[in-house]
Design an enzyme around this catalytic site. Structure first.
Site, short mmCIF file in Angstrom:
data_model
loop_
_atom_site.label_atom_id
_atom_site.label_comp_id
_atom_site.label_asym_id
_atom_site.label_seq_id
_atom_site.Cartn_x
_atom_site.Cartn_y
_atom_site.Cartn_z
N HIS A 181 -6.24 2.39 1.38
CA HIS A 181 -5.44 3.55 1.77
C HIS A 181 -6.01 4.30 2.99
CE1 HIS A 181 -3.41 2.70 -1.89
NE2 HIS A 181 -4.32 3.21 -2.68
N ASP B 104 0.90 -1.15 0.00
CA ASP B 104 0.00 0.00 0.00
C ASP B 104 0.94 1.20 0.00
OD1 ASP B 104 -1.52 2.23 0.69
OD2 ASP B 104 -3.05 0.97 1.61
N HIS B 105 1.06 1.87 -1.15
CA HIS B 105 2.14 2.85 -1.27
C HIS B 105 1.95 4.04 -0.31
CE1 HIS B 105 -0.74 4.52 -4.16
NE2 HIS B 105 -0.22 5.67 -3.86
#
Ligand code: NAP
Length: 482
Positions: free
Chosen positions: A240, A177-178
């Site tokens: 996110h 999950d950047h």
């Protein structure tokens, strides 16, 4: 202040989907930047894999073009690009077929870390994982990196977890999950757990509410086919925004270790209240002077998919029992802006005149653009005009402190963590499943409902404003005057 780099051990990164958009835009440039920074060893190898029939040289050309397009010119010298490209190789592999695997086995070097990066659609994960195992590539220091979406609902996420578990152990799997790779997000943990100032106030006694906003200016931009099956809830909230909420709300882990942190995040997800239908607002952007409607962009004339969602979330535990968390995310909004706002309560008693200009404190953690942290404090307005108060920001914009170019991309950090074998900033399988378990009933309740329409360049539908106004609160301004 140059960032300190600790070199990682030698590795081969095997990138499935190496000819795709994400590989060219993020993964290859990030690896290059770590190579230039001296963190990735000079011998580290990038092996691209996809169906396209490319030679090693043709792939090196693709790598050079990606670097030219996505790494600023000042950050790539010709010699560095040449050296990086020389360590790139390519194998044509169709995930659904058996060709190319023997060649891949010959290209990976024994005795170094093998990181297999699945930058392909999840429908291919099982095929690739099974063939990696059948070819003896999952043994030893092998790690697997997978991209979102990780499932479409609880059932599909479980299935995906089960499929990966046939070939890899959980401690080998890195679900990216950047958002978690962003400097500010990691700084949220530093602020909370390395200072005495904030943690004593970090609870329902002092925090009025929390706002988490991830606003995008862009629309679906050619991804309409994928997005229309997903919508803002699946594409953004389940992963996110949920991760940001967890890091904001979790209890301090005993140590900064992967499972200790992930256990605490999981406890937050399990403490989330079911969301009442009246506490969720869905929106879809309509046509405006600046562009077509969502339905036109997504080429789905009858679509009821949301391009915006706002919600009020409660957490049933001692720390947050009476503090609502408001989440919102959407496309074609007033501006690209992501932040977490910890809105503190009013001072319990004011010794100053009424209407003196004092505002409650707010800690704003900005994720994009201009990553940084900002603490709004009340101070005296300068000058002889009596005790007038005003709000002044104590501002820490990381790019100012570190230099714009020194700001690492989230992918740089995350890829290096994979090589180091550090899963702290990656989602564990049970976390992903718990998030879907909470999200599924919210989505199911929308069956047959149409989202509210909202103007492009706005803060979303009017109903999203009402959601917080009903509690006597306001969303932070996104620049459209709302
Ligand atoms: P993309 O541009 O469509 O690239 C897909 C890649 O997969 C290409 O390299 C393609 O190359 C390869 N591929 C397709 N079918 C294959 C098969 N049967 N066997 C082997 N390789 C195959 O997609 P993307 O945008 O890069 O996204 C990749 C993954 O990351 C997706 O799961 C996406 O949801 C996720 N993701 C993307 C982004 C983004 O910003 N793009 C952000 C977050 C997550 P060939 O056609 O040569 O086989």
């Amino acid at each position: 202040m140059p960032a300190r780099t600790i070199p990682v051990d030698d590795f081969d990164l095997i990138l499935f989907g190496a000819t795709g958009d994400l590989a060219k835009r993020k993964i290859i440039p990030s690896l290059f930047r770590r190579f230039v920074a001296g963190q990735a060893p000079e011998s580290a190898q990038l092996i691209g894999a996809a169906r396209s029939d490319l030679s090693d040289d043709e792939f090196r050309k693709l790598v050079r073009e990606a670097l030219e397009e996505f790494v600023p010119a000042g950050l790539r010298e010709k010699g560095q690009v040449d050296a990086f490209a020389a360590n790139c190789a390519y194998v044509a592999i169709d995930a659904k077929g058996d060709g190319g695997w023997k060649e891949l086995c010959k290209k990976v070097r024994p005795g170094v870390i093998h990181a297999f990066y699945f930058s392909v659609g999840p429908a291919l994960f099982r095929d690739l994982a099974t063939r990696l195992k059948a070819n003896g590539l999952t043994e030893g220091e092998a790690r697997l990196v997978v991209e979102k979406p990780f499932g479409h609902d609880l059932a599909s996420a479980k299935e995906l977890n089960d499929h990966l578990a046939e070939s890899f152990r959980e401690d080998q799997i890195y679900r990216i999950d950047h958002f978690l790779g962003k400097e500010t997000v990691q700084n949220l943990m530093a602020i909370r757990f390395a200072n005495v100032l904030f943690e004593p106030l970090w609870n329902e006694r002092y925090v009025d509410h929390v706002q988490i906003t991830v606003a995008e200016e862009l629309g679906v931009e050619g991804r309409g086919g994928y997005y229309d099956k997903s919508g803002a809830m699946r594409d953004m909230v389940q992963n996110h925004l949920m991760q940001l909420l967890c890091l904001t709300a979790m209890e301090p882990p005993t140590r900064f270790e992967p499972d200790m942190l992930r256990d605490e995040k999981l406890k937050v997800i399990r403490a989330l209240d079911p969301v009442e239908p009246e506490h969720v607002v869905r929106g879809q952007y309509k046509a405006g002077p600046d562009g077509a409607s969502y339905r036109e962009d997504a080429e789905a004339p009858d679509s009821t998919t949301e391009s915006f969602v706002a919600m009020k979330v409660g957490i049933s535990n001692w720390r947050w029992a009476h503090t609502p968390f408001y989440l919102r995310t959407g496309k074609r909004m007033a501006k690209r802006h992501s932040e977490i706002v910890i809105q503190f309560k009013d001072a319990p008693h004011s010794i100053f005149e009424r209407d003196n200009g004092a505002r409650p404190n707010a800690l704003v953690i900005r994720l994009q653009p201009d990553e940084g942290i900002d603490l709004a404090v009340t101070v005296k307005e300068p000058g002889p005009g009596g005790m007038r108060l005003t709000t002044a920001p104590l501002d820490m914009t990381f790019a100012d402190a570190l230099g714009e170019d020194a700001m690492p991309d989230a992918y740089e950090r995350l890829i290096m963590d994979v090589i180091r074998g550090n899963q702290t900033l990656f989602m564990r399988g049970d976390e992903v499943e718990a998030a879907w378990k909470w999200t599924d009933p919210i989505i199911d309740a929308w069956e047959g409902q149409r989202p509210h329409q909202y103007a492009q360049g706005s803060s979303g539908p009017e109903e999203a404003m009402m959601l917080v106004h009903a509690d006597g609160r306001r969303w932070r301004d996104l620049g459209d005057g709302e």
